[in-house]
Design a protein around this motif. Sequence first.
Motif, PDB file in Angstrom:
ATOM      1  N   THR A 137      16.988   1.647 -20.283  1.00  0.00           N
ATOM      2  CA  THR A 137      17.854   0.549 -19.838  1.00  0.00           C
ATOM      3  C   THR A 137      17.280  -0.807 -20.212  1.00  0.00           C
ATOM      4  N   TYR A 138      18.210  -1.708 -20.497  1.00  0.00           N
ATOM      5  CA  TYR A 138      17.907  -3.132 -20.609  1.00  0.00           C
ATOM      6  C   TYR A 138      19.178  -3.868 -20.201  1.00  0.00           C
ATOM      7  N   ASN A 139      19.112  -4.544 -19.063  1.00  0.00           N
ATOM      8  CA  ASN A 139      20.265  -5.275 -18.516  1.00  0.00           C
ATOM      9  C   ASN A 139      21.483  -4.375 -18.326  1.00  0.00           C
ATOM     10  N   GLU A 140      21.333  -3.393 -17.453  1.00  0.00           N
ATOM     11  CA  GLU A 140      22.427  -2.464 -17.160  1.00  0.00           C
ATOM     12  C   GLU A 140      22.785  -2.461 -15.668  1.00  0.00           C
ATOM     13  N   LYS A 141      22.694  -3.614 -15.017  1.00  0.00           N
ATOM     14  CA  LYS A 141      22.954  -3.662 -13.578  1.00  0.00           C
ATOM     15  C   LYS A 141      24.386  -3.262 -13.236  1.00  0.00           C
ATOM     16  N   GLU A 142      25.331  -3.490 -14.169  1.00  0.00           N
ATOM     17  CA  GLU A 142      26.724  -3.148 -13.878  1.00  0.00           C
ATOM     18  C   GLU A 142      26.967  -1.637 -13.867  1.00  0.00           C
ATOM     19  N   ASN A 143      26.085  -0.886 -14.538  1.00  0.00           N
ATOM     20  CA  ASN A 143      26.324   0.540 -14.730  1.00  0.00           C
ATOM     21  C   ASN A 143      25.343   1.461 -14.029  1.00  0.00           C
ATOM     22  N   ILE A 144      24.123   0.993 -13.774  1.00  0.00           N
ATOM     23  CA  ILE A 144      23.043   1.930 -13.457  1.00  0.00           C
ATOM     24  C   ILE A 144      23.281   2.741 -12.187  1.00  0.00           C
ATOM     25  N   ALA A 145      23.745   2.125 -11.120  1.00  0.00           N
ATOM     26  CA  ALA A 145      23.952   2.872  -9.875  1.00  0.00           C
ATOM     27  C   ALA A 145      25.015   3.950 -10.055  1.00  0.00           C
ATOM     28  N   ASP A 146      26.087   3.607 -10.752  1.00  0.00           N
ATOM     29  CA  ASP A 146      27.182   4.561 -10.943  1.00  0.00           C
ATOM     30  C   ASP A 146      26.778   5.709 -11.855  1.00  0.00           C
ATOM     31  N   ILE A 147      26.026   5.419 -12.914  1.00  0.00           N
ATOM     32  CA  ILE A 147      25.638   6.497 -13.823  1.00  0.00           C
ATOM     33  C   ILE A 147      24.639   7.436 -13.145  1.00  0.00           C
ATOM     34  N   LEU A 148      23.748   6.890 -12.339  1.00  0.00           N
ATOM     35  CA  LEU A 148      22.812   7.742 -11.610  1.00  0.00           C
ATOM     36  C   LEU A 148      23.557   8.670 -10.651  1.00  0.00           C
ATOM     37  N   GLN A 149      24.518   8.128  -9.935  1.00  0.00           N
ATOM     38  CA  GLN A 149      25.270   8.944  -8.988  1.00  0.00           C
ATOM     39  C   GLN A 149      26.063  10.030  -9.706  1.00  0.00           C
ATOM     40  N   ALA A 150      26.630   9.684 -10.852  1.00  0.00           N
ATOM     41  CA  ALA A 150      27.408  10.659 -11.616  1.00  0.00           C
ATOM     42  C   ALA A 150      26.543  11.836 -12.075  1.00  0.00           C
ATOM     43  N   VAL A 151      25.318  11.550 -12.494  1.00  0.00           N
ATOM     44  CA  VAL A 151      24.415  12.623 -12.920  1.00  0.00           C
ATOM     45  C   VAL A 151      23.951  13.457 -11.732  1.00  0.00           C
ATOM     46  N   LEU A 152      23.611  12.803 -10.646  1.00  0.00           N
ATOM     47  CA  LEU A 152      23.126  13.521  -9.467  1.00  0.00           C
ATOM     48  C   LEU A 152      24.207  14.386  -8.828  1.00  0.00           C
ATOM     49  N   ASP A 153      25.464  14.035  -9.042  1.00  0.00           N
ATOM     50  CA  ASP A 153      26.570  14.807  -8.466  1.00  0.00           C
ATOM     51  C   ASP A 153      26.866  16.098  -9.229  1.00  0.00           C
ATOM     52  N   LEU A 154      26.281  16.258 -10.414  1.00  0.00           N
ATOM     53  CA  LEU A 154      26.529  17.458 -11.209  1.00  0.00           C
ATOM     54  C   LEU A 154      25.889  18.687 -10.575  1.00  0.00           C
ATOM     55  N   GLU A 155      26.474  19.838 -10.851  1.00  0.00           N
ATOM     56  CA  GLU A 155      25.839  21.089 -10.450  1.00  0.00           C
ATOM     57  C   GLU A 155      24.556  21.285 -11.244  1.00  0.00           C
ATOM     58  N   GLY A 156      23.587  21.940 -10.638  1.00  0.00           N
ATOM     59  CA  GLY A 156      22.382  22.292 -11.382  1.00  0.00           C
ATOM     60  C   GLY A 156      21.171  21.421 -11.129  1.00  0.00           C
ATOM     61  N   ASP A 163      13.074  -1.622 -19.729  1.00  0.00           N
ATOM     62  CA  ASP A 163      12.251  -2.521 -20.545  1.00  0.00           C
ATOM     63  C   ASP A 163      12.299  -3.955 -20.018  1.00  0.00           C
ATOM     64  N   GLY A 164      11.890  -4.129 -18.767  1.00  0.00           N
ATOM     65  CA  GLY A 164      11.768  -5.472 -18.198  1.00  0.00           C
ATOM     66  C   GLY A 164      13.092  -6.205 -18.076  1.00  0.00           C
ATOM     67  N   SER A 165      14.153  -5.507 -17.693  1.00  0.00           N
ATOM     68  CA  SER A 165      15.473  -6.139 -17.587  1.00  0.00           C
ATOM     69  C   SER A 165      15.438  -7.347 -16.654  1.00  0.00           C
ATOM     70  N   PRO A 166      15.792  -8.518 -17.152  1.00  0.00           N
ATOM     71  CA  PRO A 166      15.792  -9.700 -16.282  1.00  0.00           C
ATOM     72  C   PRO A 166      16.948  -9.726 -15.281  1.00  0.00           C
ATOM     73  N   ASP A 167      17.915  -8.827 -15.447  1.00  0.00           N
ATOM     74  CA  ASP A 167      19.069  -8.826 -14.534  1.00  0.00           C
ATOM     75  C   ASP A 167      18.835  -8.006 -13.269  1.00  0.00           C
ATOM     76  N   GLY A 168      17.651  -7.397 -13.120  1.00  0.00           N
ATOM     77  CA  GLY A 168      17.345  -6.656 -11.899  1.00  0.00           C
ATOM     78  C   GLY A 168      17.722  -5.193 -11.932  1.00  0.00           C
ATOM     79  N   THR A 169      17.928  -4.636 -13.120  1.00  0.00           N
ATOM     80  CA  THR A 169      18.258  -3.212 -13.225  1.00  0.00           C
ATOM     81  C   THR A 169      17.225  -2.342 -12.511  1.00  0.00           C
ATOM     82  N   ALA A 170      15.945  -2.602 -12.751  1.00  0.00           N
ATOM     83  CA  ALA A 170      14.891  -1.786 -12.137  1.00  0.00           C
ATOM     84  C   ALA A 170      14.914  -1.881 -10.617  1.00  0.00           C
ATOM     85  N   ASP A 171      15.229  -3.044 -10.087  1.00  0.00           N
ATOM     86  CA  ASP A 171      15.293  -3.203  -8.628  1.00  0.00           C
ATOM     87  C   ASP A 171      16.398  -2.342  -8.030  1.00  0.00           C
TER      88      ASP A 171
END
Length: 236
Positions: free
Chosen positions: A10-29, A38-46
């Motif tokens: 990720t680099y500056n993916e604050k708009e997507n990161i929470a939703d993509i994580l939830q989508a993957v975690l919701d899968l079976e298996g 990579d040091g996203s200044p938009d707070g992605t890591a936070d």
Amino acid sequence: MDKKLVIIPTYNEKENIADILQAVLDLEGEFHVLVIDDGSPDGTADIVKSLQQNERIHLLERSGKLGLGTAYLTGFKWALEQGYDYIFEMDADFSHNPKDLLRLYKACAEGGAGLAVGSRYCNGVSVVDWPMSRIIMSYFASTYVRAVLGIRVYDTTAGFVCYKRETLEAMNLDKVKMKGYGFQIEMKYTAWKLGFKLKEVPIVFTNRQKGTSKMSGGIFSEALWGVIGLRFRKQS
């Protein structure tokens, strides 16, 4: 149960990161996710840290934009150290449908592939909302790669991939040279030269709806020129 890890750089993916994580975690298996930021200044890591009460979410933070290839190589080494059996590459922006992770896994776990590719081009062109100029550049880049390297993969620059653990273990990851989209070509070519079965799984690639693309002409330039070096390189 097989241990499965999805690596998402990720680099500056604050708009997507929470939703993509939830989508993957919701899968079976019981998929796990490793975000390499990579040091996203938009707070992605936070945002990722705020979700880490879920033990299947992992985070590695790096200082500055160090390149797509180096992010995945860092993730591969971490995954092997942690004992994962299947390791996936996926974008954070929903251009790859998380549900297709199950099909990539099946291609390796049941279909005998050492590397499964989520392919935009194995059944015609399956790309939504890309400019025609970008489709042409991507499609003919893969055509060029097939012609030069002889590899029978229609989408050589694809970044939606599943590796079996054994495939990554057989590679000398420290000798991977290309860092942009050439990295994707180099990894597929190396696996193929080492004798692993590559299988393409048809997907529909959808252009991101949120955030900003990180694509540049330079990464395609590296891929186009780098394949010449690959053609004459000895496999270690």
